[in-house]
Write a protein that holds these residues in place. Structure first.
Motif, PDB file in Angstrom:
ATOM      1  N   ARG A   1      -2.851  -2.590 -15.937  1.00 60.72           N
ATOM      2  CA  ARG A   1      -3.977  -3.506 -15.774  1.00 60.72           C
ATOM      3  C   ARG A   1      -3.837  -4.263 -14.445  1.00 60.72           C
ATOM      4  O   ARG A   1      -2.962  -3.998 -13.638  1.00 60.72           O
ATOM      5  N   LEU A   2      -4.703  -5.246 -14.246  1.00 58.67           N
ATOM      6  CA  LEU A   2      -4.631  -6.181 -13.115  1.00 58.67           C
ATOM      7  C   LEU A   2      -4.708  -5.472 -11.770  1.00 58.67           C
ATOM      8  O   LEU A   2      -4.137  -5.910 -10.780  1.00 58.67           O
ATOM      9  N   ASN A   3      -5.400  -4.324 -11.740  1.00 60.28           N
ATOM     10  CA  ASN A   3      -5.550  -3.576 -10.492  1.00 60.28           C
ATOM     11  C   ASN A   3      -4.209  -3.202  -9.879  1.00 60.28           C
ATOM     12  O   ASN A   3      -3.983  -3.356  -8.675  1.00 60.28           O
ATOM     13  N   GLY A   4      -3.317  -2.724 -10.743  1.00 62.49           N
ATOM     14  CA  GLY A   4      -2.034  -2.242 -10.240  1.00 62.49           C
ATOM     15  C   GLY A   4      -0.865  -3.122 -10.576  1.00 62.49           C
ATOM     16  O   GLY A   4       0.083  -3.223  -9.786  1.00 62.49           O
ATOM     17  N   GLY A   5      -0.918  -3.760 -11.746  1.00 64.74           N
ATOM     18  CA  GLY A   5       0.187  -4.633 -12.121  1.00 64.74           C
ATOM     19  C   GLY A   5       0.100  -5.964 -11.399  1.00 64.74           C
ATOM     20  O   GLY A   5      -0.896  -6.291 -10.744  1.00 64.74           O
ATOM     21  N   THR A   6       1.151  -6.735 -11.492  1.00 62.64           N
ATOM     22  CA  THR A   6       1.119  -8.091 -10.935  1.00 62.64           C
ATOM     23  C   THR A   6       1.154  -8.106  -9.418  1.00 62.64           C
ATOM     24  O   THR A   6       0.868  -9.144  -8.812  1.00 62.64           O
ATOM     25  N   ASN A   7       1.529  -6.997  -8.784  1.00 62.21           N
ATOM     26  CA  ASN A   7       1.595  -6.974  -7.319  1.00 62.21           C
ATOM     27  C   ASN A   7       0.810  -5.843  -6.694  1.00 62.21           C
ATOM     28  O   ASN A   7       0.801  -5.701  -5.469  1.00 62.21           O
TER      29      ASN A   7
ATOM     30  N   LEU B   1       8.324  -8.821   1.243  1.00 66.43           N
ATOM     31  CA  LEU B   1       7.940  -7.639   2.010  1.00 66.43           C
ATOM     32  C   LEU B   1       6.579  -7.082   1.608  1.00 66.43           C
ATOM     33  O   LEU B   1       5.940  -6.370   2.395  1.00 66.43           O
ATOM     34  N   TYR B   2       6.122  -7.362   0.405  1.00 66.64           N
ATOM     35  CA  TYR B   2       4.889  -6.751  -0.089  1.00 66.64           C
ATOM     36  C   TYR B   2       3.702  -6.980   0.851  1.00 66.64           C
ATOM     37  O   TYR B   2       2.888  -6.081   1.076  1.00 66.64           O
ATOM     38  N   SER B   3       3.591  -8.170   1.376  1.00 61.40           N
ATOM     39  CA  SER B   3       2.436  -8.495   2.210  1.00 61.40           C
ATOM     40  C   SER B   3       2.652  -8.185   3.689  1.00 61.40           C
ATOM     41  O   SER B   3       1.749  -8.368   4.505  1.00 61.40           O
ATOM     42  N   THR B   4       3.837  -7.715   4.038  1.00 62.93           N
ATOM     43  CA  THR B   4       4.123  -7.411   5.440  1.00 62.93           C
ATOM     44  C   THR B   4       3.621  -6.014   5.794  1.00 62.93           C
ATOM     45  O   THR B   4       3.302  -5.200   4.927  1.00 62.93           O
ATOM     46  N   SER B   5       3.578  -5.754   7.075  1.00 62.11           N
ATOM     47  CA  SER B   5       3.206  -4.428   7.565  1.00 62.11           C
ATOM     48  C   SER B   5       4.307  -3.901   8.463  1.00 62.11           C
ATOM     49  O   SER B   5       5.071  -4.665   9.067  1.00 62.11           O
TER      50      SER B   5
ATOM     51  N   ASP C   1       0.831  -1.202   0.000  1.00 64.07           N
ATOM     52  CA  ASP C   1       0.000   0.000   0.000  1.00 64.07           C
ATOM     53  C   ASP C   1       0.871   1.258   0.000  1.00 64.07           C
ATOM     54  O   ASP C   1       0.531   2.266  -0.642  1.00 64.07           O
ATOM     55  N   ALA C   2       1.980   1.197   0.717  1.00 66.65           N
ATOM     56  CA  ALA C   2       2.904   2.331   0.723  1.00 66.65           C
ATOM     57  C   ALA C   2       3.489   2.558  -0.669  1.00 66.65           C
ATOM     58  O   ALA C   2       3.647   3.700  -1.116  1.00 66.65           O
ATOM     59  N   VAL C   3       3.806   1.463  -1.371  1.00 60.25           N
ATOM     60  CA  VAL C   3       4.359   1.573  -2.722  1.00 60.25           C
ATOM     61  C   VAL C   3       3.387   2.306  -3.634  1.00 60.25           C
ATOM     62  O   VAL C   3       3.740   3.269  -4.327  1.00 60.25           O
TER      63      VAL C   3
END
Length: 725
Positions: free
Chosen positions: A430-436, A574-578, A405-407
């Motif tokens: 596309r894809l609601n913000g790319g692959t990630n 790290l993407y899914s971490t908070s 979300d920060a990204v």
């Protein structure tokens, strides 16, 4: 029997031939300018070959003698607002553009050259000779000529290497609501290069005002066109990509001018890219003043036939026929140009007192100062003087924030406040913000500035490099996986990384590359690498590796202000971490070259970064017998490492462990350990300890992948070994 229905290309493909009637109808002032440019460029090139023969040119001298007609005829259809770039054989392209810039109303072959014309000739000669007076202070030399004010954006020593950048110039022109066009000159050899073909496709898909100008001189060094391709009519590449194409006699500058005028008119009307193939001939070998026949790959008869079609003699004959000039006047123009080149050469040269009679040398005052050798590899960071730089999290209100979300949020904030930023990459639109999810919501908020690209990393990375060199926009490029940098290695390392220094050290290259590290996710050997160790070997790139949402925001904000290319490494783990992230301030910047001490300690200094940081902190807590100070480096490039923090920590601990996930062969810690030994040998009580992945790339098998990378267990084992030491 099936029906066979012939297909026609969607785009026109024509041959243009100039007749005597076209010469009759041409503006005499244009014809005089064509001849003047041909004469000046030929005299210049002959003088360069003379210097090369006297060993006064260090490096190659790729003469364009014989090919001047294509460059002159095409450039005179352009303005100073239009961009050109070219190949290693680019003296004529550069000079044609520069002379047209300083004399936009045209040159007269009989008039003495203006001071501006003399300056162009002098600075170009000095650059080719590697002298301080040159456009890039001698750093570029013969193959890297740039004068951005004239729209001459840089010639290029990598075959096909400059082609993607030209698409970037074209994109920038269109985005700036200009009708300017971009022309990229390259030879027959480059028509078979992947970067060229990728860029033709991308330019066509995006309808860019880019002209692919092929100088077909029939030989790639000694390999003929017929040997290199099954379709030697190289302009056929155009219709294959839906691009209008022209084939023309490159020895006839008026024919080239007519074809180029049509192509430019089409591009200015927004009809997309064009291809022009000019059949031409270099009178000499690939390099130097010998004929190709001297090396056995061309016959003397073939060379005589082409020399009989010399663009200078053909143009002179037409001017005499039309009464525009007399034979004596054409000879007078040639003699004047030769005399002026001798005068210009005398500015740079002097008699060699230790040589034979008549031998010359470069004046010592003309050489660059050797102290300047590394200046300009990267900028001086003055662009951050007014940046809202903060020291630490205490300066910003933070709350628990999801990393991805920060990204997306900070990228949206930057695009909202700076309309120069453009994002591109595969599926980012596309894809609601790319692959990630990194570009979530941006396509709708910023139409035309989030560009989904074809799968062609070389093309779109190079296009972004061209946008950065243009300077009006800041491209943010996303590579879906870091391994794809190998596909775009020429653009990343030969072009983008070297451009600032190579072209004199003053022009910025503001570009951000977001590159994803995916080891541990089961994507295998070609989607899992950590590229930090590779980028660290490439002077010019700055490298950031954020491990928290707070760091990501501050580091990206800084990266987008810099005039240097910056690779922002992101780890899938790290993407899914908070973690801590800003509550309402999305504009702060973190200082360049400042690490973060994540945990104080007194026994060992652990240096780490990116996705390895959480594993290190967990390992230190698990293995409580070593009081480790954990330093998250954040900045990884050689110029931005926080040596002060490392030294302060080593003064306490007297030993250091470098912990990273990636394979040992491309290890980031390898060069860092060497540098630490050199800088801080007296502080160390033990050699530098290291944790890395294994030798092999991570593979698909879950257990084999885990065995190939480093995580918490490997750090615990290293701490235990340190405790026993």
């Amino acid at each position: 029997m099936p029906d066979h229905r012939p297909l026609q290309p969607a785009s026109p493909w024509v041959q243009v031939v100039a007749t005597d009637a076209d010469w009759d109808a041409a503006d005499p002032a244009l014809l005089r300018t064509i001849y003047a440019q041909l004469v000046w460029i030929r005299a210049f090139e002959q003088y360069v070959l003379d210097l090369a023969g006297a060993a006064l040119i260090h490096g190659p001298a790729h003469s364009s003698i014989g090919q001047e007609g294509g460059a002159v005829g095409s450039v005179l259809a352009l303005t100073s607002e239009d961009s050109v770039n070219g190949s290693h054989r680019g003296h004529h392209q550069f000079l044609a553009k520069a002379l047209h810039h300083v004399e936009p109303k045209g040159l007269d072959p009989l008039a003495p050259p203006s001071d501006d014309v003399r300056e162009v000739l002098l600075r170009t000669l000095a650059e080719i000779a590697g002298l301080d007076r040159g456009w890039s202070h001698g750093r570029g030399g013969s193959m890297h000529l740039q004068w951005k004010e004239a729209g001459a954006m840089g010639t290029n020593a990598i075959v096909g290497g400059g082609v993607p950048q030209a698409a970037g110039f074209a994109w920038a022109h269109r985005q700036a609501a200009s009708d300017a066009v971009s022309v990229t000159y390259f030879g027959d050899g480059a028509t078979n290069i992947g970067s060229t073909l990728e860029t033709m496709n991308l330019a066509s898909a995006w309808h860019l005002p880019a002209c692919f100008f092929i100088e077909n001189n029939r030989y790639a060094v000694s390999t003929t066109v017929e040997e290199a391709t099954g379709e030697p009519r190289l302009s056929s590449r155009g219709p294959g990509f839906g691009i209008a194409a022209w084939k023309v006699d490159g020895m006839d500058p008026l024919a080239v001018h007519l074809a180029m005028t049509e192509a430019v008119e089409r591009m200015r009307r927004g009809k997309g890219p064009t291809v022009i193939e000019a059949d031409t001939y270099r009178f000499f070998h690939q390099n130097g003043g010998f004929a190709g026949s001297a090396f056995g790959y061309r016959t003397k008869e073939e060379e005589r036939e082409w020399r009989a079609r010399d663009p200078l003699t053909q143009t002179a004959a037409q001017l005499v026929r039309l009464g525009v000039l007399t034979e004596d006047e054409t000879a007078q123009a040639v003699a004047q140009a030769k005399a002026v080149m001798d005068e210009i050469g005398s500015v740079l040269l002097e008699p060699d007192p230790d040589g034979k009679p008549g031998q010359r040398r470069i004046k010592s005052a003309e050489w660059p100062d050797t102290d300047w050798v590394d200046v300009g590899v990267r900028g001086d960071l003055s662009e951050l003087d007014d940046a809202p730089v903060v020291a630490d999290e205490a300066s910003v209100s933070v709350a628990e924030t999801k990393f991805i979300d920060a990204v997306a949020t900070v990228m949206g904030r930057r695009m909202e406040t700076d309309d120069r930023i453009v994002v591109m990459g595969e599926d980012v639109h596309r894809l609601n913000g790319g692959t990630n999810g990194a570009t979530r919501g941006l396509t709708d908020r910023f139409p035309g500035r989030v560009l989904g690209t074809p799968i062609s990393e070389n093309a779109f990375a190079g296009l972004a490099g061209g946008i950065a060199l243009d300077g009006r926009f800041t491209p943010v490029v996303e590579f879906m996986y870091a391994d794809f940098m190998w596909v775009a290695a020429d653009q990343l390392f030969n072009q983008i990384a070297k451009a600032r220094h190579m072209y004199g050290g003053t022009g910025g290259v503001p570009l951000v590359l977001r590159s994803k590290v995916a080891m541990g996710t089961g994507y295998g050997s070609q989607h899992s690498m950590d590229p930090a160790g590779i980028f660290a070997t490439s002077a010019g790139w700055r490298i950031v590796a954020p491990s928290t949402p707070y760091d990501y925001v501050g580091l990206l904000n800084t990266a987008l202000r810099l005039q240097d290319p910056v690779v922002v490494l992101e780890h899938v783990d790290l993407y899914s971490t908070s973690g801590p992230g800003p509550v309402d301030d999305w504009d702060y910047c973190l200082p360049v070259g400042r690490a973060s001490v994540r945990r104080p300690g007194s026994d060992v200094s652990v240096l780490t970064y990116l996705g390895m940081t959480p594993y290190v902190l967990a390992a230190v807590e698990e293995y409580g017998e070593v009081d480790a100070e954990v330093i998250d480096l954040r900045w990884l490039d050689r110029a931005s490492i926080d040596w002060d923090t490392i030294e302060e920590s080593l003064t306490k601990t007297n030993q250091v462990l470098i912990a990273e996930q990636g394979a040992i062969g491309t290890s980031y810690g390898g060069w860092l350990a060497d540098e630490i030994h050199r800088r801080f040998f007296d502080l160390l009580d033990a050699p530098v300890w290291r944790v890395t992945g294994g030798e092999a790339s991570p593979s698909i098998s879950k257990v084999l992948e885990r065995a190939a990378i480093a995580q918490q267990d490997e750090v615990v084992a290293a701490l235990a070994e340190i405790a026993r030491y």
